[in-house]
Design a protein around this motif. Structure first.
Motif, mmCIF file in Angstrom:
data_model
loop_
_atom_site.group_PDB
_atom_site.id
_atom_site.type_symbol
_atom_site.label_atom_id
_atom_site.label_comp_id
_atom_site.label_asym_id
_atom_site.label_seq_id
_atom_site.Cartn_x
_atom_site.Cartn_y
_atom_site.Cartn_z
ATOM 1 N N UNK A 253 -8.442 4.896 -5.799
ATOM 2 C CA UNK A 253 -8.497 4.304 -4.453
ATOM 3 C C UNK A 253 -7.574 3.088 -4.378
ATOM 4 N N UNK A 254 -7.628 2.206 -5.376
ATOM 5 C CA UNK A 254 -6.770 1.014 -5.404
ATOM 6 C C UNK A 254 -5.300 1.407 -5.468
ATOM 7 N N UNK A 255 -4.972 2.386 -6.299
ATOM 8 C CA UNK A 255 -3.592 2.857 -6.411
ATOM 9 C C UNK A 255 -3.081 3.396 -5.081
ATOM 10 N N UNK A 256 -3.920 4.134 -4.405
ATOM 11 C CA UNK A 256 -3.532 4.694 -3.109
ATOM 12 C C UNK A 256 -3.212 3.579 -2.113
ATOM 13 N N UNK A 257 -4.134 2.628 -1.955
ATOM 14 C CA UNK A 257 -3.924 1.536 -0.997
ATOM 15 C C UNK A 257 -2.775 0.624 -1.427
ATOM 16 N N UNK A 258 -2.657 0.350 -2.706
ATOM 17 C CA UNK A 258 -1.547 -0.488 -3.196
ATOM 18 C C UNK A 258 -0.220 0.195 -2.917
ATOM 19 N N UNK A 259 -0.186 1.521 -3.062
ATOM 20 C CA UNK A 259 1.029 2.275 -2.784
ATOM 21 C C UNK A 259 1.460 2.198 -1.329
ATOM 22 N N UNK A 260 0.522 1.834 -0.464
ATOM 23 C CA UNK A 260 0.830 1.692 0.958
ATOM 24 C C UNK A 260 1.054 0.224 1.346
ATOM 25 N N UNK A 261 1.148 -0.649 0.346
ATOM 26 C CA UNK A 261 1.481 -2.046 0.607
ATOM 27 C C UNK A 261 0.311 -3.001 0.714
ATOM 28 N N UNK A 262 -0.904 -2.544 0.510
ATOM 29 C CA UNK A 262 -2.064 -3.435 0.529
ATOM 30 C C UNK A 262 -2.204 -4.026 -0.862
ATOM 31 N N UNK A 263 -2.160 -5.347 -0.963
ATOM 32 C CA UNK A 263 -2.153 -6.013 -2.272
ATOM 33 C C UNK A 263 -3.179 -7.141 -2.323
ATOM 34 N N UNK A 264 -3.671 -7.385 -3.541
ATOM 35 C CA UNK A 264 -4.504 -8.551 -3.789
ATOM 36 C C UNK A 264 -3.868 -9.330 -4.918
ATOM 37 N N UNK A 265 -3.501 -10.573 -4.626
ATOM 38 C CA UNK A 265 -2.842 -11.417 -5.614
ATOM 39 C C UNK A 265 -3.680 -12.627 -5.991
ATOM 40 N N UNK A 266 -5.011 -12.514 -5.857
ATOM 41 C CA UNK A 266 -5.891 -13.599 -6.256
ATOM 42 C C UNK A 266 -6.324 -14.512 -5.122
ATOM 43 N N UNK A 267 -5.763 -14.340 -3.940
ATOM 44 C CA UNK A 267 -6.095 -15.185 -2.794
ATOM 45 C C UNK A 267 -6.911 -14.368 -1.801
ATOM 46 N N UNK A 268 -8.237 -14.592 -1.783
ATOM 47 C CA UNK A 268 -9.098 -13.806 -0.906
ATOM 48 C C UNK A 268 -8.773 -14.022 0.557
ATOM 49 N N UNK A 269 -8.358 -15.215 0.946
ATOM 50 C CA UNK A 269 -8.025 -15.459 2.347
ATOM 51 C C UNK A 269 -6.826 -14.624 2.779
ATOM 52 N N UNK A 270 -5.902 -14.378 1.855
ATOM 53 C CA UNK A 270 -4.712 -13.582 2.179
ATOM 54 C C UNK A 270 -4.920 -12.090 1.913
ATOM 55 N N UNK A 271 -6.056 -11.720 1.320
ATOM 56 C CA UNK A 271 -6.284 -10.329 0.926
ATOM 57 C C UNK A 271 -6.505 -9.389 2.106
ATOM 58 N N UNK A 272 -6.911 -9.936 3.235
ATOM 59 C CA UNK A 272 -7.115 -9.100 4.410
ATOM 60 C C UNK A 272 -8.131 -8.003 4.160
ATOM 61 N N UNK A 273 -7.713 -6.764 4.397
ATOM 62 C CA UNK A 273 -8.613 -5.623 4.275
ATOM 63 C C UNK A 273 -9.111 -5.383 2.857
ATOM 64 N N UNK A 274 -8.445 -5.940 1.870
ATOM 65 C CA UNK A 274 -8.915 -5.776 0.494
ATOM 66 C C UNK A 274 -10.069 -6.711 0.159
#
Length: 161
Positions: A46-67
Motif C-alpha cells: 500500500x505504501x509503495x503504491x501511494x509513494x509511487x504516485x507522489x504521496x510522501x512522508x518525510x517525518x513532518x506530520x503537518x506536511x504529510x497530508x493524506x498520509x
C-alpha cells in the motif's frame, strides 16, 4: 517512481497488483510465512503504491497530508500458507471511500494473482496532525482511491481465488 502493475497471467478485474518479496527471515520455525508478516506485506505494498504516485512522508506530520492517517480496524484471514521465500503480490483495492475514512481490501497472492494466500481489509481514518481528529481526504487522494474502487458486482473468480 510509478508502481507498474504486474504482468499477470489472468489480470485482476479491479484494483492493482503490487509486487512484494518474502525473504527467508520472514519464515517461522515451521518454514511458513509468519502470521504477522501478511499484514506487513500488505502495508508495504500500500505504501509503495501511494509513494509511487507522489504521496510522501518525510517525518513532518503537518506536511504529510493524506498520509497522516490511523488504522481503525484490520482483519486478515489466512487461507493457504506461504512456504518459501520469493516473489509474490499484494492485490489492493478500495472497498469504501468515505469523507474521512477509507476501507481497502487486499489479497496476498502468487505473483500472477491467481493463488490466494491471505485476504483482508483495513480501515484508515485521515486525521489532522494537530488535533488527531478525523479530517477529510484531499481531492487528489480521493481521485487516486476512486481509481481503485472495487465494482459492486466484482468478478467472483478473484473473490474466490
Amino acid at each position: 517512481m510509478i508502481v507498474e502493475p504486474l504482468q499477470a497471467a489472468a489480470p485482476v478485474p479491479y484494483g492493482q497488483l503490487v509486487p512484494v518479496t518474502v525473504h527467508f527471515d520472514d519464515l517461522d520455525a515451521l518454514g511458513m510465512l509468519h502470521n504477522s508478516r501478511y499484514p506487513l506485506l500488505a502495508e508495504r505494498a500500500w505504501a509503495e503504491y501511494w509513494h509511487g504516485l507522489g504521496f510522501r512522508f518525510d517525518g513532518d506530520w503537518a506536511a504529510a497530508g493524506d498520509l497522516c492517517n490511523v488504522i481503525k480496524e484490520m482483519k486478515v484471514s489466512y487461507e493457504r500458507p506461504v512456504t518459501r521465500a520469493g516473489h509474490y503480490a499484494a492485490h489492493l483495492w478500495v472497498e469504501r471511500l468515505g469523507r474521512t475514512s477509507l476501507t481497502y481490501g487486499f489479497r496476498l497472492c502468487s505473483a500472477d494473482g491467481t493463488e490466494t494466500h491471505a485476504r483482508g481489509h483495513r480501515v484508515l481514518v485521515r486525521v489532522d496532525p494537530q488535533t488527531l481528529r478525523p479530517t477529510p481526504w484531499s481531492d487528489r487522494a480521493r481521485t487516486v482511491a476512486a481509481d481503485l474502487l472495487r465494482p459492486e458486482q466484482a468478478d467472483d473468480e478473484v473473490a474466490a481465488a
